[in-house]
Enzyme design. Structure first.
Site, PDB file in Angstrom:
ATOM      1  CB  THR A  93      -0.904   0.046   1.253  1.00  0.00           C
ATOM      2  OG1 THR A  93      -0.074   0.074   2.423  1.00  0.00           O
ATOM      3  CG2 THR A  93      -1.820  -1.154   1.313  1.00  0.00           C
ATOM      4  CG  ASP A  94       0.141   4.631  -2.452  1.00  0.00           C
ATOM      5  OD1 ASP A  94      -0.938   4.912  -1.892  1.00  0.00           O
ATOM      6  OD2 ASP A  94       0.266   4.689  -3.686  1.00  0.00           O
ATOM      7  NE  ARG A  95       1.888  10.867   1.795  1.00  0.00           N
ATOM      8  CZ  ARG A  95       1.026  11.881   1.696  1.00  0.00           C
ATOM      9  NH1 ARG A  95       0.373  12.104   0.580  1.00  0.00           N
ATOM     10  NH2 ARG A  95       0.813  12.670   2.702  1.00  0.00           N
ATOM     11  CB  ALA A 135      -5.358   4.139   2.148  1.00  0.00           C
TER      12      ALA A 135
END
Lengths: 141, 141, 141, 141
Positions: free
Chosen positions: D17-19, D21
């Site tokens: 995942t990344d920031r 979401a």
């Protein structure tokens, strides 16, 4: 006389963030490797030199304690110290600093041994006294 | 009575290898997370449940000792144990097994605390006795 | 008058190699993101600015053609160009250069749209004419 | 008669995942490789067989179009098709399905050639007619 080591610096990347909007903890282990490569080059034991003489430094263990989390685009600085250098094994200690506020974001260690191309242990003091001295110079007393 | 936990299994991926033709050491920290997610779901504390009640388990520390290296396409099995569970904090212990020969490839630990959505510490025993019991059941005595 | 863009440079990392002793192809997609972040900051549309005004640039598509492989510790330079900028969408084009010999290691593209915090499309020309102009200045005619 | 191919399935990981979401776009390129390894094993051209006869399939190009984003712990299914197989080169086409709702999350392609251990191109039809037939059987007409 030993050269002064410049800390390893870079920004955190977007793809290193996770769904909590912080840097995922696994990346610190990768940064230790980046900083180690840079450090070894600075002490005079570059990757090219290691390849040439056939010595490598496998990772026997790695650990990290997370203190203050980091976010995307933070500028970090990583300081290294050599500890417990015996010519057979050594421990490298890392401090990850958030440049914006000077906070220690994380501390960690990696443990290594010295091996040749057949993955056999090497005694640096006997086999490569010149390299032994390089590491000895930078080892914390 | 507590349910028997099934070890987490998968194959290693090509993109997890490095130029030594072995699995890069940083991936084990990621596998610990995969195995932890699976384990928490098995003990009855799935990610969906954590989200719903607003409890999360940040990583305070992670470590791994590398014993026998792994290669591409190796089938691995990861066994977990909860240690030092206090309702405030806990340690999870991991063993990575190479299924082909039964060798322990690596062992490691992650340290966690329990926090709410504002990242404030939670006392499971007082605030979520049911969840406290779930973890207590699976903690090594 | 538009500022001259400095190419994004860094060394390849050990953990980016694979068992063929070359850089794994998936990393180029990550480098494109690093170079894009740096480029957007240089044109005056930094990540902080994007956050502040609530505009983001999701990736609709990504592609890469691999021409000459790269190895560990290679110094790379990435040049970017904006193409097909409409104020609604744009394509960014990338060239990854091996600094040691000037070879083009890879070329690629990413496709983006402009969206607000609710992920709704934005018309830059109407809603943010100043930002529209920033991108327009750097778009290949 | 050709065997029916089972789609490649797994859950998305937290570290993917990344920031925002969502799953970071670079991971799809890695999933294509996982699915390809599984697919090649199913058609009878496993990694072990490739190693034994000294044939490999370098990636000449990769692309992905992102349609519906994915989140942590989503169960995905990846379907593959071989296209444009000539015995010298081939294209593999991928569809990433979100199992919960049947949505196509992404589609993509990778382009490959067949080479020997010295990275010299191989003509499968002439040099390995048996393997040529394997791929021919699974190529979309």
């Amino acid at each position: 006389m030993e050269k002064k080591i410049v800390p390893y610096e870079r920004k955190t990347h977007y793809y290193e963030t996770d769904r909590m909007a912080i840097i995922h903890h696994s990346n610190y282990i990768r940064w230790f490797e980046e900083a180690r490569t840079d450090f070894l080059e600075q002490v005079g034991f570059s990757y090219e030199k290691m390849e040439k003489i056939g010595v490598s430094l496998p990772v026997l263990g790695a650990s990290c304690e997370y203190i203050h989390f980091l976010q995307f685009n933070d500028q970090i600085s990583i300081r290294l110290k050599i500890k417990n250098f015996s010519g057979l094994r050594m421990t490298i200690y890392y401090e990850v600093i958030n440049k914006a506020n000077g906070n220690i974001s994380a501390v960690g260690e990696t443990k290594h041994c010295f091996v040749n191309h057949e993955m056999k242990p090497i005694r640096l003091k006997r086999d490569y006294p010149e390299i032994y001295q390089l590491f000895e110079n930078y080892t914390e007393k």
